[in-house]
Design an enzyme around this catalytic site. Structure first.
Site, short mmCIF file in Angstrom:
data_model
loop_
_atom_site.label_atom_id
_atom_site.label_comp_id
_atom_site.label_asym_id
_atom_site.label_seq_id
_atom_site.Cartn_x
_atom_site.Cartn_y
_atom_site.Cartn_z
N HIS A 14 0.83 -1.22 0.00
CA HIS A 14 0.00 0.00 0.00
C HIS A 14 0.86 1.27 0.00
O HIS A 14 0.40 2.33 0.41
CB HIS A 14 -1.01 -0.01 1.16
CG HIS A 14 -2.06 -1.07 0.99
ND1 HIS A 14 -3.20 -0.84 0.27
CD2 HIS A 14 -2.09 -2.36 1.38
CE1 HIS A 14 -3.93 -1.96 0.27
NE2 HIS A 14 -3.26 -2.90 0.91
N SER A 64 -9.27 -18.92 -23.30
CA SER A 64 -8.66 -19.01 -21.97
C SER A 64 -8.63 -20.47 -21.54
O SER A 64 -9.67 -21.09 -21.35
CB SER A 64 -9.47 -18.18 -20.97
OG SER A 64 -9.20 -18.65 -19.66
N SER A 68 -1.97 -12.46 -10.60
CA SER A 68 -2.22 -13.12 -11.88
C SER A 68 -2.79 -12.10 -12.87
O SER A 68 -2.54 -12.20 -14.08
CB SER A 68 -3.17 -14.30 -11.71
OG SER A 68 -4.33 -13.90 -11.03
N ASP A 77 2.65 -4.20 -9.27
CA ASP A 77 2.47 -5.56 -9.79
C ASP A 77 2.92 -5.67 -11.25
O ASP A 77 3.63 -6.60 -11.63
CB ASP A 77 1.01 -5.99 -9.66
CG ASP A 77 0.50 -5.88 -8.23
OD1 ASP A 77 1.34 -5.76 -7.33
OD2 ASP A 77 -0.72 -5.90 -8.04
N TYR A 124 -9.92 -1.46 -0.88
CA TYR A 124 -8.65 -0.96 -1.43
C TYR A 124 -8.81 0.49 -1.85
O TYR A 124 -8.01 1.36 -1.50
CB TYR A 124 -8.27 -1.82 -2.64
CG TYR A 124 -6.95 -1.48 -3.27
CD1 TYR A 124 -5.79 -2.13 -2.87
CD2 TYR A 124 -6.84 -0.51 -4.25
CE1 TYR A 124 -4.57 -1.82 -3.44
CE2 TYR A 124 -5.63 -0.19 -4.82
CZ TYR A 124 -4.50 -0.86 -4.42
OH TYR A 124 -3.29 -0.54 -4.99
C1 GLA Z 1 -2.41 -4.74 -4.99
C2 GLA Z 1 -2.21 -3.62 -6.00
C3 GLA Z 1 -0.82 -3.02 -5.92
C4 GLA Z 1 -0.46 -2.66 -4.50
C5 GLA Z 1 -0.79 -3.80 -3.54
C6 GLA Z 1 -0.58 -3.40 -2.09
O1 GLA Z 1 -1.60 -5.82 -5.30
O2 GLA Z 1 -2.45 -4.09 -7.30
O3 GLA Z 1 -0.71 -1.91 -6.78
O4 GLA Z 1 -1.09 -1.47 -4.10
O5 GLA Z 1 -2.10 -4.27 -3.69
O6 GLA Z 1 0.74 -3.11 -1.87
#
Ligand code: GLA
Length: 381
Positions: free
Chosen positions: A32, A65, A122, A167, A217
């Site tokens: 985060h 898929s 993923s 990610d 989130y």
């Molecule tokens: C998810 C989001 C990332 C990041 C994490 C927490 O994976 O896709 O961008 O914010 O949560 O670190």
């Protein structure tokens, strides 16, 4: 895996496929923090999404898929598809077009071995593999950093998660045996060797797939922004939590909701933990690094409040285990995995213990995933 995908491609579309891979990720510390323009320390893993793909004439793409056993004809000039997996691909194409690229139509088969819903990204792997493949197939000239942004914006605009860049960046930039110390403000990064001799990186899945994950989130993101807005009223040049120190936050604490203060305090401290932790890693002091992982979990659980009973339960057993260097919940939270850095000789006994205690408490055996830090997005021979 890739052979199965190639075979399926041949069955459906014939010869001429080009193959690509892009991996999931772990994050050793720094969650985060990315959308707060701080630091993260992810690495790509040895589990990926693979695609076999070939350009075709026209605007209609044919997608299959393997994981869902579903096929779809998708006109990339048409509207947003209903199926979630197709939105990722559609989104990547649209984001590329927004940036002026001429993306042709294609047929493809894709699938992978990144465990779904375990917090190993993923979805970022899927965006990245299509970004990387289309960029290469149609010679679009995007850099890896552009592709990471394209993936991130796919999440924002076509999936509805206001995620950070971590990610996709990890999936595209990963290297075997190295973790990425990424500055999410400048996108400058450093590859830090991560080869803890005699230790393993292991994940224990809480088996919780929390439906609140993406809405909560986005709430965390808003709370962080609320804290920044308070400080920015007083201090010139403050644009994100990256510019806010604990002193500043404490000075204006009374002007913000207690929950906003807690969220912001966590982010500021997590960045500090990560930077100190990174110095330990560079000195090969994995023990001291592991302590930072435990600290990170505590912050995520108590101050940022993105953990859950199952994650806390696993982490607590880990913390009390001799030979466990560090453990923490990882990723967005409300489920997903606890990442562990564990000495080889403590590994098996810990697994027995955590599995049986978890089962006694929650009625099911948690999934265990061993990972190796691997390479990022690539074309396959
Ligand atoms: C998810 C989001 C990332 C990041 C994490 C927490 O994976 O896709 O961008 O914010 O949560 O670190």
């Amino acid at each position: 895996m890739i052979y199965k995908i190639q075979e399926e491609f041949q069955k459906r579309f014939g010869e001429g496929a080009v193959c690509y891979a892009s991996p999931g990720r772990v994050n050793l510390i720094g969650d985060h923090t990315d959308y707060n323009l701080g630091f993260v320390l992810p690495g790509a893993i040895d589990k990926a999404i693979y695609v076999a793909i070939r350009p075709v004439e026209g605007t209609v793409c044919r997608l299959y898929s393997m994981d869902y056993g579903e096929s779809l004809e998708l006109d990339m000039t048409g509207s947003l598809p209903e199926k979630l997996w197709a939105r990722f691909i559609y989104g990547v194409v649209q984001e590329m077009k927004k940036r002026g690229a001429e993306v042709g139509a294609f047929e493809c088969v894709f699938g992978g071995d990144v465990p779904l819903g375990a917090g190993l990204s993923s979805s970022a792997a899927l965006e990245s593999v299509f970004g990387y493949a289309l960029n290469d197939l149609f010679s679009l000239g995007f850099s890896r950093a552009d592709l990471a942004r394209i993936g991130q914006m796919t999440e924002h605009n076509y999936v509805g998660v206001k995620c950070g860049i971590m990610d996709e960046f990890a999936s595209l930039f990963g290297q075997r045996g190295k973790v990425i110390r990424l500055d999410c403000r400048s996108l400058e990064y450093e590859l830090v060797p991560f080869e803890p001799a005699g230790c393993r990186v292991m994940l224990v899945d809480s088996m919780v797939k929390h439906s609140l994950a993406s809405s909560e989130y986005n709430v965390r993101r808003e709370q962080s922004e609320a804290g920044v807005a308070v400080v920015a009223k007083h201090v010139k040049g403050v644009e994100s939590l990256r510019d806010v120190t604990m002193d500043m936050l404490d000075t204006y604490k009374d002007e913000m909701e207690p929950v906003v203060y807690r969220r912001c305090a966590y982010v500021i401290q997590e960045n500090l933990r990560l930077l100190e932790g990174c110095d330990f890693l560079k000195r090969g002091d994995y023990k001291a690094f592991g302590q930072k992982m435990f600290g990170s979990h505590e912050g995520l659980s108590r101050e940022y409040e993105v953990s859950c009973a199952e994650l806390d339960f696993i982490e607590e057993i880990a913390r009390k285990t001799p030979g466990m260097l560090g453990a923490r919940m990882m990723g967005g939270g409300f489920g997903g995995c606890v990442i562990h850095l564990v000495e080889e000789q403590a590994h098996d006994a810990y697994l027995d213990e955590v599995k049986s205690r978890f089962q006694a408490r929650f009625g099911q055996i948690p999934r265990v995933i061993d990972v190796v830090i691997g390479d990022g997005a690539r074309k396959l021979a």
